[in-house]
Design a protein around this motif. Structure first.
Motif, mmCIF file in Angstrom:
data_model
loop_
_atom_site.group_PDB
_atom_site.id
_atom_site.type_symbol
_atom_site.label_atom_id
_atom_site.label_comp_id
_atom_site.label_asym_id
_atom_site.label_seq_id
_atom_site.Cartn_x
_atom_site.Cartn_y
_atom_site.Cartn_z
ATOM 1 N N VAL A 45 0.337 -1.438 0.343
ATOM 2 C CA VAL A 45 -0.086 -0.164 -0.440
ATOM 3 C C VAL A 45 0.992 1.277 0.139
ATOM 4 N N ILE A 46 0.462 2.361 -0.775
ATOM 5 C CA ILE A 46 1.375 3.609 -0.942
ATOM 6 C C ILE A 46 0.005 4.611 0.099
ATOM 7 N N TYR A 47 0.405 5.429 1.101
ATOM 8 C CA TYR A 47 -0.275 5.953 1.775
ATOM 9 C C TYR A 47 -0.442 7.612 1.016
ATOM 10 N N MET A 48 -0.947 8.371 0.781
ATOM 11 C CA MET A 48 -0.041 9.585 0.097
ATOM 12 C C MET A 48 -0.555 10.109 0.555
ATOM 13 N N MET A 49 -0.013 11.904 1.690
ATOM 14 C CA MET A 49 -0.921 12.718 1.903
ATOM 15 C C MET A 49 -0.427 14.049 1.567
ATOM 16 N N ASN A 50 -1.581 15.090 2.232
ATOM 17 C CA ASN A 50 -0.864 16.672 2.128
ATOM 18 C C ASN A 50 0.044 16.483 3.176
ATOM 19 N N HIS A 51 0.982 17.543 3.057
ATOM 20 C CA HIS A 51 2.094 18.135 3.862
ATOM 21 C C HIS A 51 2.035 19.598 4.255
ATOM 22 N N VAL A 152 -0.156 -2.759 -6.533
ATOM 23 C CA VAL A 152 -0.346 -1.842 -5.389
ATOM 24 C C VAL A 152 -1.608 -0.962 -4.615
ATOM 25 N N ILE A 153 -1.841 -0.499 -4.030
ATOM 26 C CA ILE A 153 -2.979 -0.086 -3.567
ATOM 27 C C ILE A 153 -2.886 1.781 -3.235
ATOM 28 N N VAL A 154 -3.231 2.277 -3.503
ATOM 29 C CA VAL A 154 -3.101 3.711 -3.453
ATOM 30 C C VAL A 154 -4.827 3.811 -2.451
ATOM 31 N N GLN A 155 -3.902 4.825 -1.682
ATOM 32 C CA GLN A 155 -4.657 5.268 0.178
ATOM 33 C C GLN A 155 -4.662 6.380 -0.011
ATOM 34 N N PRO A 156 -5.295 7.359 -0.614
ATOM 35 C CA PRO A 156 -4.775 8.870 -0.160
ATOM 36 C C PRO A 156 -5.914 9.311 1.122
ATOM 37 N N VAL A 157 -5.169 10.051 1.955
ATOM 38 C CA VAL A 157 -4.957 10.640 3.604
ATOM 39 C C VAL A 157 -5.162 12.446 3.223
ATOM 40 N N THR A 158 -5.787 12.364 3.729
ATOM 41 C CA THR A 158 -5.682 13.767 4.247
ATOM 42 C C THR A 158 -5.601 14.336 5.615
ATOM 43 N N CYS A 175 -8.751 9.196 5.916
ATOM 44 C CA CYS A 175 -8.146 7.869 4.774
ATOM 45 C C CYS A 175 -9.873 8.137 3.763
ATOM 46 N N GLY A 176 -9.878 8.376 1.917
ATOM 47 C CA GLY A 176 -10.727 8.579 1.316
ATOM 48 C C GLY A 176 -10.711 6.652 1.024
ATOM 49 N N LYS A 198 -7.591 13.847 -6.790
ATOM 50 C CA LYS A 198 -8.238 13.149 -5.652
ATOM 51 C C LYS A 198 -7.515 13.649 -4.033
ATOM 52 N N LEU A 199 -6.730 13.739 -4.334
ATOM 53 C CA LEU A 199 -6.279 14.979 -3.220
ATOM 54 C C LEU A 199 -6.552 15.850 -2.561
ATOM 55 N N GLU A 200 -6.203 16.545 -3.656
ATOM 56 C CA GLU A 200 -6.826 18.337 -3.839
ATOM 57 C C GLU A 200 -8.631 18.344 -2.694
ATOM 58 N N ARG A 201 -9.428 17.507 -4.026
ATOM 59 C CA ARG A 201 -10.853 16.905 -3.306
ATOM 60 C C ARG A 201 -11.479 16.558 -2.177
ATOM 61 N N GLN A 202 -10.457 15.765 -2.470
ATOM 62 C CA GLN A 202 -10.241 14.832 -0.279
ATOM 63 C C GLN A 202 -10.172 15.977 0.361
ATOM 64 N N LEU A 203 -8.988 16.493 0.095
ATOM 65 C CA LEU A 203 -9.215 17.763 1.705
ATOM 66 C C LEU A 203 -9.974 18.787 1.646
ATOM 67 N N ASP A 204 -10.709 19.333 0.334
ATOM 68 C CA ASP A 204 -11.246 20.284 0.585
ATOM 69 C C ASP A 204 -12.866 19.555 1.206
ATOM 70 N N ALA A 205 -13.260 18.537 1.040
ATOM 71 C CA ALA A 205 -14.354 17.589 1.738
ATOM 72 C C ALA A 205 -13.969 17.583 3.625
ATOM 73 N N HIS A 206 -12.469 17.820 3.464
ATOM 74 C CA HIS A 206 -12.244 17.661 4.766
ATOM 75 C C HIS A 206 -12.365 18.437 5.912
ATOM 76 N N ARG A 207 -12.059 19.788 4.803
ATOM 77 C CA ARG A 207 -12.029 21.066 6.025
ATOM 78 C C ARG A 207 -13.363 21.414 5.538
ATOM 79 N N GLN A 208 -14.401 21.108 4.952
ATOM 80 C CA GLN A 208 -15.717 21.513 5.050
ATOM 81 C C GLN A 208 -16.392 20.953 6.255
ATOM 82 N N LEU A 209 -16.026 19.271 6.505
ATOM 83 C CA LEU A 209 -15.922 18.862 7.792
ATOM 84 C C LEU A 209 -16.038 19.081 8.913
ATOM 85 N N VAL A 210 -15.016 19.588 9.247
ATOM 86 C CA VAL A 210 -14.284 20.821 10.467
ATOM 87 C C VAL A 210 -15.527 21.268 10.239
#
Length: 251
Positions: A45-51, A152-158, A175-176, A198-210
């Motif tokens: 698994v590759i975990y890709m995350m914003n930094h 490999v599976i890619v796991q997006p994490v914000t 974790c998306g 994909k990660l950018e959209r997830q980060l925006d959705a994450h922000r909205q949850l907060v």
């Protein structure tokens, strides 16, 4: 490059230092949305995350020790790792971004870890960037690894940091849905663009949850750290106690 040299006893020791001293001292809460194990052990698994923070690596280490049964490794800037070499004992390995040879060497090492069925954490932005900066702008190393390792599976994490009702900051990891190779079978640059979006959209959705939570626990989140009262909360509790006693004796 500096390769990982994991140590179980050092992980145990550092886990307690990280949680009890560092994280509880500086964070009011740490939450996780979703699951950190998108595949059974042995599936790479590759975990890709914003930094966006110096804290990212320590938050991830705490999360995987709390909520994952896999063996995890993390790519870290060589200049920083040269200063803090003990990070190799908890699964970090270095990348020299100033050298083409250094980049190639670290990607090849990453490939070895993936072929051994491990999970690796990558920050494809390359450097720490402001949390709200858009677009995220990925480097192409992630695409390189996926082209050469189709299993490999890619796991997006914000990761999202916020300050609000409490003196200390709060951080949450989301974790998306994991992505499989059949979604990514194109050239490496296109792969990077797809994952970046994909990660950018997830980060925006994450922000909205907060924003919607407004200081409360995020919907569907679980706490990863015992909450300790910050100075303002202790003061409020003391003031309420004084008010109660004053009211009692004033009868």
């Amino acid at each position: 490059m500096i390769v990982a040299d994991t140590s179980r006893w050092f992980k145990w020791l550092f886990r307690h230092y990280n949680e009890k001293y560092l994280l509880q001292r500086y964070f009011h809460g740490i939450e996780l949305i979703g699951e950190l194990d998108p595949a059974p052990p042995g599936q790479p698994v590759i975990y890709m995350m914003n930094h966006s923070s110096w804290w990212d690596g320590l938050i991830v280490f705490h999360a995987v020790m709390r909520a994952s049964s896999r063996e995890h490794f993390m790519m870290m800037d060589e200049a920083q790792m040269s200063r803090y070499r003990f990070f190799r004992k908890i699964g970090a390995f270095s990348i020299d971004k100033t050298s083409t040879h250094g980049i190639r060497e670290s990607l090849q090492y990453s490939e070895q870890l993936l072929k051994s069925g491990h999970g690796i954490w990558l920050f494809p932005q390359g450097d720490i960037k402001p949390l709200e900066q858009r677009p995220l702008q990925f480097q192409s190393g992630l695409g390189y690894l996926l082209r050469r390792n189709p299993e490999v599976i890619v796991q997006p994490v914000t990761a999202y940091y916020s300050l609000g009702l409490h003196q200390k900051a709060e951080v949450s990891l989301m974790c998306g849905p994991p992505m499989l190779d059949n979604e990514l079978q194109v050239d490496r640059r296109h792969i990077s663009n797809v994952l970046q979006s994909k990660l950018e959209r997830q980060l925006d959705a994450h922000r909205q949850l907060v924003i919607v939570a407004s200081g409360d626990r995020l919907t569907g989140a679980k706490s990863l750290i015992p909450t300790r009262r910050s100075i303002n909360e202790r003061f409020d509790a003391w003031r309420n106690g004084v008010a109660k006693w004053t009211s009692f004796f004033g009868r």
